[in-house]
Write a protein that holds these residues in place. Structure first.
Motif, PDB file in Angstrom:
ATOM      1  N   ASN A  19       0.900  -1.178  -0.119  1.00  0.00           N
ATOM      2  CA  ASN A  19       0.012   0.071  -0.080  1.00  0.00           C
ATOM      3  C   ASN A  19       0.728   1.355  -0.151  1.00  0.00           C
ATOM      4  OD1 ASN A  19      -1.665   2.235   1.573  1.00  0.00           O
ATOM      5  ND2 ASN A  19      -2.960   0.954   0.868  1.00  0.00           N
ATOM      6  N   SER A  20       0.311   2.283  -0.656  1.00  0.00           N
ATOM      7  CA  SER A  20       1.293   3.397  -0.816  1.00  0.00           C
ATOM      8  C   SER A  20       1.419   4.137   0.735  1.00  0.00           C
ATOM      9  CB  SER A  20       0.694   4.390  -1.934  1.00  0.00           C
ATOM     10  OG  SER A  20      -0.444   4.774  -1.399  1.00  0.00           O
ATOM     11  N   ASN A  71      -2.879  -0.820   6.524  1.00  0.00           N
ATOM     12  CA  ASN A  71      -3.263   0.031   5.299  1.00  0.00           C
ATOM     13  C   ASN A  71      -3.608  -1.116   4.322  1.00  0.00           C
ATOM     14  OD1 ASN A  71      -2.866   2.656   6.648  1.00  0.00           O
ATOM     15  ND2 ASN A  71      -0.572   2.112   6.254  1.00  0.00           N
ATOM     16  N   SER A  72      -2.589  -1.928   3.986  1.00  0.00           N
ATOM     17  CA  SER A  72      -2.678  -2.806   2.775  1.00  0.00           C
ATOM     18  C   SER A  72      -3.824  -4.114   2.939  1.00  0.00           C
ATOM     19  CB  SER A  72      -1.422  -3.730   2.656  1.00  0.00           C
ATOM     20  OG  SER A  72      -1.253  -4.571   3.776  1.00  0.00           O
ATOM     21  N   LYS A  74      -6.805  -2.992   3.849  1.00  0.00           N
ATOM     22  CA  LYS A  74      -8.002  -2.197   3.350  1.00  0.00           C
ATOM     23  C   LYS A  74      -7.902  -1.723   1.838  1.00  0.00           C
ATOM     24  CE  LYS A  74      -8.346  -0.278   8.098  1.00  0.00           C
ATOM     25  NZ  LYS A  74      -7.847   0.578   8.851  1.00  0.00           N
ATOM     26  N   SER A  75      -6.803  -2.170   1.446  1.00  0.00           N
ATOM     27  CA  SER A  75      -6.471  -1.866  -0.459  1.00  0.00           C
ATOM     28  C   SER A  75      -6.955  -2.640  -1.121  1.00  0.00           C
ATOM     29  CB  SER A  75      -4.986  -1.624  -0.311  1.00  0.00           C
ATOM     30  OG  SER A  75      -4.686  -1.308  -1.883  1.00  0.00           O
ATOM     31  N   ASN A  76      -7.840  -2.006  -2.017  1.00  0.00           N
ATOM     32  CA  ASN A  76      -8.439  -2.864  -3.088  1.00  0.00           C
ATOM     33  C   ASN A  76      -7.256  -3.530  -4.218  1.00  0.00           C
ATOM     34  OD1 ASN A  76     -11.248  -2.729  -1.994  1.00  0.00           O
ATOM     35  ND2 ASN A  76     -11.545  -1.019  -3.524  1.00  0.00           N
ATOM     36  N   TRP A  77      -6.380  -2.481  -4.091  1.00  0.00           N
ATOM     37  CA  TRP A  77      -5.224  -3.033  -5.088  1.00  0.00           C
ATOM     38  C   TRP A  77      -4.292  -4.152  -4.539  1.00  0.00           C
ATOM     39  CZ3 TRP A  77      -3.590  -1.589  -9.780  1.00  0.00           C
ATOM     40  CH2 TRP A  77      -4.380  -0.622 -10.328  1.00  0.00           C
TER      41      TRP A  77
END
Length: 133
Positions: A19-20, A71-72, A74-77
């Protein structure tokens, strides 16, 4: 997912899913690997369609690494990249690596992936046959 075009793509040793908001952690991992491996992560790709490039490099990589953080998960990416990697699991020959700070994060992410797999495996009921009778 569709299989993207693979023309003029070099072999990728390692794909990093992250995640960014976790760039600092990703950079530490990337910097430790880049001298010995061809590592793909989204900061290294600046040309073309990011989605196609991402999917192509997941499929062509020998090792898939996912960095799990609050964070990651929760990331759709990140979720999408993991699902695509799992669809191409045979490419990895048991080389999917999860980097997680806690077992709890790993469990949460596993539950998310399982829920998505279950949702995707449910086939719709064909109601046209029952309505015709």
């Amino acid at each position: 997912m569709n299989t993207p075009n693979t023309t003029s793509v070099k072999q990728t040793d390692i794909f990093i899913s992250w995640n960014s908001l976790d760039r600092e952690l990703k950079n530490k991992i990337y910097n430790n690997l880049k001298d010995n491996y061809v590592v793909w992560e989204s900061d290294t790709e600046t040309v073309g369609n990011i989605t196609d490039n991402c999917l192509t490099n997941i499929r062509l990589s020998k090792i898939f690494i996912v960095i799990l953080t609050e964070n990651s998960i929760k990331s759709n990416w990140v979720i999408g990249e993991c699902l695509y990697a799992l669809e191409n699991y045979n490419n990895y020959q048991n080389r999917i690596i999860v980097i997680s700070k806690s077992q709890e994060l790993f469990n949460k992410f596993s539950d998310i992936l399982i829920d998505i797999f279950l949702f995707l495996s449910i086939s719709p009921i064909n109601t046209s046959d029952s309505l015709a009778s």
